[in-house]
Design an enzyme around this catalytic site. Structure first.
Site, PDB file in Angstrom:
ATOM      1  N   HIS A  57      19.110  23.476   7.234  1.00 20.08           N
ATOM      2  CA  HIS A  57      17.762  24.403   6.370  1.00 20.08           C
ATOM      3  C   HIS A  57      18.352  24.723   5.288  1.00 20.08           C
ATOM      4  O   HIS A  57      18.192  25.869   4.597  1.00 20.08           O
ATOM      5  CB  HIS A  57      17.006  25.234   7.029  1.00 20.08           C
ATOM      6  CG  HIS A  57      16.286  24.998   8.383  1.00 20.08           C
ATOM      7  ND1 HIS A  57      14.767  24.568   8.281  1.00 20.08           N
ATOM      8  CD2 HIS A  57      16.461  24.813   9.593  1.00 20.08           C
ATOM      9  CE1 HIS A  57      14.554  24.205   9.436  1.00 20.08           C
ATOM     10  NE2 HIS A  57      15.493  24.323  10.416  1.00 20.08           N
ATOM     11  N   ASN A 130       8.575  25.782  12.053  1.00 15.78           N
ATOM     12  CA  ASN A 130       8.636  24.764  11.697  1.00 15.78           C
ATOM     13  C   ASN A 130       7.210  24.121  11.290  1.00 15.78           C
ATOM     14  O   ASN A 130       6.102  24.805  11.749  1.00 15.78           O
ATOM     15  CB  ASN A 130       9.314  23.417  12.123  1.00 15.78           C
ATOM     16  CG  ASN A 130      10.747  23.752  12.534  1.00 15.78           C
ATOM     17  OD1 ASN A 130      11.365  24.073  11.352  1.00 15.78           O
ATOM     18  ND2 ASN A 130      11.322  23.293  13.593  1.00 15.78           N
TER      19      ASN A 130
END
EC number: 1.11.1.6
Length: 500
Positions: A57, A130
């Protein structure tokens, strides 16, 4: 311009700086003098401006906003944030791609992180999720391996589709998430046009000590919009910062993105009667069995004044919970409780939670001592109270009233491997046959075929076998798309089959 009206530039020690453009030298052509310490200081600071990027990420975008409770859920949780309708708190968001490095293009096909830091009256609650309700794997032993397949090959230093599909074929439970990734939802238009999910099974417990299992959902109030491969390819050729540009323009235009928060709730004890393991991160709970319960509204309305300070330094971790919110036997969640906080200690330092992005607005009282960059008081107001228990009335002590009820786990310590069963293909089959229409299925076939094209025939056949277990039409559609795709020219940049 009158310089006497402007603030005086200073050194980091606070002294007025005489110049910011000319190095001190021995004569007009002479070498720079070592005594020009402010030049050395400026160069040294520049060398240290970057910190390690996130292993996962790395590329992200963030906004600040507000969460407001709109519905009563006190029957499920004693958390102060949800204690009354109308209660609110500040929120910091960060959305991200999983695989891409810090300079990756925003509009790449990838899962998107969806993380929220709620600055509640009882401390920070981090919802680290997510834009999908599930994940690729359900056992934490496989998470580092999965991430390795998403990063660069150690020899070619290029992305390896061979590694990705080889891994997924060896972990067939991943087919549910891979189907979502290769579907239209694989390239969201921007964070405002996608949903967010806690993904894991968490728990809530109320004032009576009763526990419920919960799933967190943040449903976008904006339309769900995505790019096709062709649209994304064209967009990336024009800008690599499309998400950041979209969010900036939304805020500048006063079009604040909003989401509605919901929870799914399962009574403790029902998990034993559910058809599959409800703590399995590769599966969703049926909305018919556990309907969405509305909780509140999230509005993101402010661009942080300094991106590095508030977004790059933001440290989200599922270990940050408040009284009334807890964990579950979800194995992936249990591992993330450790690994996320540990990643932040490595990347940002021992006292990462004292940085402005992470500091609780409710204040802190603890006995952690010293360490690098200890830039705040070394005590809780009384310098004698640097240990506990102690005799001092003004020293902090634990509060037994916020003790969490016991997490009932009826099992022996053992490596319980969850074997691949028909249950692992039921939900992706329903997604493929009942949720997607004919056009969406065909785009899924084409997207997956394009991603698989560089793979060896052996890996392709292994993946076809997984798709066959989902549905014969799925395997046939992807095989047909692969066989009809034009061969890629082999160039030095082609991720070829040598990287196996």
């Amino acid at each position: 311009m009158s310089y006497d009206r402007r603030p005086t530039l200073t050194t980091t020690a606070g002294a007025p700086a005489p110049t910011n453009d000319t190095a001190r030298t021995a004569g007009p052509r002479g070498p720079v003098l070592l005594e020009d310490y402010q030049l050395l200081e400026k160069l040294a600071h520049q060398n240290r401006e970057r910190i390690p990027e996130r292993t996962v990420h790395a590329k992200g975008w963030g906004l600040q906003g507000t969460f407001t409770v709109t519905h009563d859920i006190t029957r499920y949780t004693r958390a102060g944030l949800f204690s009354r309708v109308g209660n609110s708190c500040d929120v910091l968001s960060r959305w991200s791609t999983v695989a891409g490095e810090l300079g990756a293009a925003d509009a790449e096909r990838d899962v998107r992180g969806f993380s929220l830091k709620f600055y509640t009256e009882e401390g920070n609650w981090d919802m680290v999720g997510n834009n999908t309700p599930i994940f690729f794997v359900r056992d934490p032993y496989k998470f580092p391996d999965f991430i390795h397949t998403q990063k660069r090959h150690p020899k070619t230093n290029m992305r390896s589709p061979e590694a990705m599909f080889d891994f997924w074929a060896g972990q067939p439970e991943s087919v549910h998430q891979v189907t979502i990734l290769m579907s239209d939802r694989g390239i969201p238009k921007n964070p405002a046009h996608m949903h967010g999910y806690g993904s894991h099974t968490f728990s809530m417990w109320n004032a009576q000590g009763e526990r419920h299992w919960v799933k967190f959902h943040f449903r976008s109030q904006q339309p769900i919009e995505n790019y096709t491969n062709e649209e994304a390819k064209k967009l990336i050729g024009e800008t690599r910062e499309s998400f950041q540009e979209d969010l900036w323009n939304m805020i500048q235009d006063g079009k604040h993105p909003k989401w509605t928060m919901y929870i799914q709730v399962m009574k403790e004890g029902e998990e034993h009667r559910y058809p599959f393991n409800p703590f399995d991160l590769t599966k969703v709970w049926s909305h018919k069995d556990y309907p969405l319960i509305e909780v509140g509204e999230l509005e993101m309305h402010t661009v942080p004044e300094n991106y590095f300070q508030m977004v790059e330094n933001a440290a989200f971790s599922p270990s940050n919970v408040v009284p009334g919110i807890g964990y579950s036997p979800d194995k992936m969640l249990q591992a993330r409780v450790f690994s996320y906080a540990d990643a932040h200690r490595y990347r940002l330092g021992t006292h990462y939670e004292a940085l402005p992005a992470n500091a609780p607005k409710s204040g802190v009282q603890h006995y952690h001592k010293d360490g690098q960059m200890r830039f705040f008081r070394n005590d809780s107001g009384n310098p004698n109270a640097y240990y506990e228990p102690n005799q001092y009335e003004d020293a902090p002590v634990a509060d037994p009233s916020v003790n969490e009820p016991p997490l009932r786990i009826d099992a022996d310590a053992y490596r319980h491997k969850q074997e691949i069963t028909e249950d692992d293909f039921v939900q992706p089959r329903a997604l493929y046959k009942e949720v997607l229409n004919d056009e969406e299925r065909e785009r899924l076939h084409q997207n997956m075929a394009g991603a698989m094209d560089p793979c060896s025939d052996a890996v392709k056949e292994r993946w076809y076998a997984v798709l066959e277990r989902v549905h014969p039409d799925y395997a046939a559609g992807v095989r047909r798309a692969c066989e009809s795709a034009p061969a890629l020219p082999v160039t030095p940049d082609t991720p070829t089959k040598v990287a196996q």
